[in-house]
Scaffold this motif. Structure first.
Motif: not given
Ligand code: KG4
Ligand code: ZN
Length: 353
Positions: A162-173
Motif C-alpha cells: 500500500a505505502g509503495e503505491a502511495y509513494d509511487k503515485v506521489a512521485r508521478v504527481l
C-alpha cells in the motif's frame, strides 16, 4: 520494567524508553527524509550509514527525555526484520552491544508485529482474537491474531504494498517523498469521484490485494491529460486514487472480519495513518458491529516505542534472544510462511514501473 526499543529497519532511526510494556517515557525518531528526498525513495546504503551516525545520539536523547540512565534499562528490544539488511544490522549490533555490556536481556522483535503492538500503547491489552490489517511501505497483510497472540495469514498483496503505491503515485504527481502523507493532505481538497480508477480484486472472493494496475492507471491518466493539453488536477487525482485504494481495503477488511466472526479490527503500519482509511474503515466497520483500533498517526509510522512495547511483553513472557541473533530482511510474520522480498530495497528515481 524499563525497556529501550531500537528501530532501524528502513529510513527512520527510532529509539524509545517504555515502562511496564505500554507507558512511553520517550520516543525519539531521527528522520532521514532529507537525505533520501533527492533520490525519490530510500537508498539502502545511505540509510544504513545514516543509522550509524544517528543511533547513538538517539539513544542518549531517549534516555535524557525519559529521565533515565543507561544503567536503569532492564532490557533491550530491537527490530530484527523484515526490512533493509544493512539498516537492520546497525540496530541489531547496537542492541547486542548494550545488552552484553550491561548484562541485560535482549529481545529481537518482528517489525510487523511491533506495528500491531503500537495499539497496546494507546488502547491497552489487545482484545483478541481480532482481524489485523498491516499496511506499510513494504507490506499489505490481512491476518487473524488469535487469543494466544499467534497470527494466521488470510491474504496479502500480490504486487505492490500500500505505502509503495502511495509513494509511487506521489512521485508521478511530482509531490516528493514519502508520498503517503503528502497525498493524503492533497486528497482532502480533491473530488474522490473525479477519475474512475480500477478497484482490483474487489469482488474476487479472496483476501488478497493488487495495486500495480491502479498505479499504472494513474500514470496513464497523467500522460493522457498532458497529451490532450488539458489541465491536470493533482488534488482530484490524489483523492480518486486514494478512494480506489480505500474502497478495496475497507471492503476486504470488514468482509474478512465478518466471515471470521471477529468483532475487532486492529489497524497498523505507516499507511494506517491515512485519514481516509481511518474514517471509512471505522464507519463501515461500525455498521457491521465491528470496532476498529488504530494507533495515533505518529505511532503508525516507524518508531522505537512499538518495538519496546512488543519487546517488553515478550520479555515479560520470559522470552529472550541469544546474543548471536541475526537480522532477517525477509522475516515472515508467521514462522515458516515465506513472503516476497521487501521490494523497497531499491529506489527507482522519478519513474513508476
Ligand atoms: O510503517 P512505515 O513507517 O514503514 C514501513 O514499515 O514501511 O510505512 C511507511 C509508509 C510510506 O510508504 C508512507 O508513504 C506511508 O507509510 N504513509 C502513508 C501515510 N503516512 C505514511 N500513506 C498514506 N497516507 C498517510 N497519511
Ligand atoms: Zn514499518
Amino acid at each position: 520494567m524499563l525497556v529501550l526499543g531500537i528501530e532501524t529497519s528502513c529510513d527512520e532511526t527510532g529509539v524509545a524508553l517504555v515502562e511496564d510494556g505500554s507507558r512511553v517515557r520517550s520516543n525519539v525518531i531521527a528522520d532521514q527524509r532529507t537525505l533520501h528526498d533527492r533520490y525519490g525513495g530510500v537508498v539502502p546504503e545511505v540509510a544504513s550509514r545514516a543509522h550509524v551516525d544517528l543511533l547513538h545520539p538517539a539513544v542518549e536523547q531517549a534516555l535524557a527525555f525519559g529521565g533515565a540512565r543507561l544503567n536503569d534499562v532492564d532490557g533491550f528490544a530491537v527490530t530484527v526484520g523484515p526490512g533493509l539488511a544493512g539498516s537492520l544490522l546497525v540496530g541489531v549490533a547496537a542492541a547486542k552491544a548494550y545488552a552484553l555490556a550491561l548484562d541485560r536481556p535482549l529481545i529481537g522483535v518482528n517489525h510487523l508485529i511491533a506495528h500491531v503492538y503500537a495499539n497496546v500503547i494507546e488502547h491497552g491489552p489487545l482484545p483478541l482474537p481480532a482481524a489485523v490489517f498491516v499496511v506499510s511501505g513494504g507490506h499489505t497483510s490481512l491476518l487473524v491474531m488469535g487469543s494466544d497472540g499467534a497470527f494466521r495469514v488470510l491474504g496479502q498483496t500480490i504486487d505492490d504494498a500500500a505505502g509503495e503505491a502511495y509513494d509511487k503515485v506521489a512521485r508521478v504527481l511530482g509531490l516528493g517523498y514519502p508520498g503517503g502523507p503528502i497525498l493524503d493532505r492533497l486528497a482532502a481538497g480533491g473530488d474522490p469521484g473525479a477519475v474512475r480508477f480500477p478497484r482490483a480484486l474487489l469482488d474476487d472472493g479472496t483476501d488478497d490485494f493488487s495495486l500495480s494496475g491502479l498505479k499504472t492507471a494513474v500514470l496513464r491518466h497523467v500522460r493522457a491529460v498532458a497529451r490532450s493539453g488539458g489541465q491536470l488536477r493533482p488534488a482530484d487525482v490524489a483523492a480518486s486514487f486514494q478512494e480506489a485504494v480505500v474502497d478495496v481495503q475497507v471492503s476486504k477488511v470488514v468482509g474478512a472480519a465478518r466471515r471470521e466472526g471477529l468483532d475487532t479490527v486492529l489497524l497498523a503500519g505507516g499507511v494506517a495513518a491515512n485519514s481516509r482509511l481511518r474514517s471509512r474503515l471505522r464507519d463501515e466497520a461500525r455498521k457491521a458491529g465491528i470496532r476498529v483500533l488504530v494507533p495515533s498517526p505518529a505511532l503508525c509510522t516507524d518508531n522505537g516505542a512499538m518495538v519496546a512495547c512488543a519487546g517488553s511483553l515478550a520479555l515479560e513472557r520470559g522470552e529472550r534472544s541469544p546474543l548471536d541473533v541475526g537480522a532477517d530482511p525477509n522475516l515472515p510474520i508467521v514462522p515458516g510462511v515465506g513472503r516476497r522480498a521487501v521490494r523497497r530495497a531499491s529506489a527507482r528515481p522519478r519513474q513508476a514501473d
